[in-house]
Design an enzyme around this catalytic site. Structure first.
Site: not given
Ligand code: HSE
Length: 403
Positions: A131, A185, A200
């Protein structure tokens, strides 16, 4: 010809190679010159992969090659990425990165080095994957004073919350399913505890407000305590639960927070579902604006990285000014931020009088769950809410409202 080096041949790194190959002709046209991937740095070898002939294991090869003008860093993590990126910038090589840990921690310093060297440090892919949001904050929105940025900045948690809502499942079983399918993960902590979204929003806030917002200062709560029952209440209220990362300027104070919130149906982020990300902003002259799309994944992230490479190629000897000073922005204590809260308390209707005695008039929410009361408070500060909650026995959970 412009020679470039890629640091890291993992998911995003292999995506970068794929994007460079798939769109070679148009990318070269847009860059104004042919982009030549000369080296790929990785600890591993890739026998049988055409990339193998470009693999180097020693960063010195790249650092000492004066032909390399652009370095792409997609290794992730602060070290050794920071050392490699700093060294590249100091020797006059522009850097494009997707690394949010690196940008959140050292962005201001790396931008300053790039400015001094008249080159560029670009990081579009570090927030919101594919984005466009960093470039808009740096260019399209510069006529505005941004006073609100609220984002769904993590695809994994948005997928989990959407699935919990669609299928009425609890957090643990959805997380396990997401891990089995490779959407989450094996170690999901950074995502589900909100740390990824925190870095972020620190980057976006630093860019929007122009001074360094330290991610360590941001109150962060993940989604691990959200249950299937909470989702039932949200549905009964016509709301959706989202992990929101937000920063707001109220009068002269700046507040930032990452926390699950019950989002009102009229809010633009209400229907951002599954792995999608979105960033909502408010500017004092523009009003509301929202950016939506694929916030993670190999190709969307690689697309943003390669777009930065094209920009770096077009500005090899000119720095594109980014407004982010290393001067620390002191965030206000969230205890002073005001909002409404949704609360679940053990008990039956006989408890309502006691609840209203403590919280004042509340709105009851009926989600058909026996043995407990769900209610929404009036607007109050976090500190006021915490004091009232302290006095109340049997609180099961509480979730902030976002209107
Ligand atoms: N682990 C992050 C997510 C990946 O799930 O958005 C992108 O930064």
């Amino acid at each position: 010809m412009i020679n470039i080096a890629l640091l890291g041949y993992g998911t995003v790194g292999s995506g970068v190679v794929e994007v460079l190959e798939t769109n070679r002709e148009s990318i070269n046209k847009k860059a104004g010159e042919e982009l030549n991937l000369k080296y790929v740095l990785d600890l591993r070898d890739f026998p049988g992969d055409p990339i193998q002939e470009k693999i180097v294991h020693d960063y010195e090869v790249i650092a000492n090659d004066p032909e390399i003008q652009i370095v792409i860093e997609v290794m992730g993590g602060v070290e050794p990425a920071y050392t490699f990126v700093k060294r590249a910038l100091e020797s006059g090589k522009s850097v494009c990165t997707s690394n949010k840990e690196l940008v959140a921690k050292h962005g201001a310093e790396l931008l300053q080095i790039a400015r001094e060297k008249n080159i560029n440090f670009l990081f579009e892919a570090s927030v919101g994957g594919g984005i466009p949001i960093i470039r808009p904050l740096n260019s399209s929105l510069t006529a505005d004073e941004i006073d609100v940025i609220t984002g769904i900045l993590n695809g994994t948690t948005n997928y989990i919350l959407s699935k919990m809502s669609d299928e009425g499942l609890d957090f643990d079983s959805v997380l396990k399913d997401a891990q089995d399918k490779g959407y989450a993960e094996r170690n999901p902590e950074a995502d589900v505890e909100g740390y990824d979204a925190c870095r972020k929003i620190a980057i976006l806030s630093s860019l929007a407000f122009g001074n360094q917002v330290d991610y360590e200062d941001i109150y962060t709560e993940g989604i691990t305590k959200i249950t299937a029952e909470d989702i039932k209440y949200a549905k009964a209220m016509g709301r959706s639960i989202k992990l929101l990362a937000s920063s707001k300027k109220i009068d002269d104070s700046f507040y930032a927070m990452v926390a699950p919130c019950m989002v009102a149906p009229a809010h633009p982020l209400f229907s951002v579902n599954n792995v999608f990300n979105a960033i909502f902003a408010h500017g004092n002259v523009l009003g509301d604006v929202m950016f939506y799309g694929s916030g993670a994944g190999k190709l969307p992230t690689a697309s943003a990285v390669v777009a930065d490479v094209v920009d770096a190629a077009k500005h090899l000897q000119s720095n594109m000014m980014t407004f982010w000073s290393s001067k620390k922005l002191e965030l206000a204590d969230i205890k002073n931020a005001s909002r409404r809260f949704f609360v679940r308390v053990e008990g039956d209707s006989t408890k309502v009088a006691e609840i209203e005695n403590t919280f004042g008039k509340v709105e009851l929410v009926d989600a058909g769950i026996a043995g407990e009361i769900g209610f929404v408070t009036g607007v109050m500060t976090e500190a006021d809410f915490a004091a009232k909650a302290e006095k109340t026995t049997g609180i099961i959970n509480r979730i902030r409202l976002e209107d």
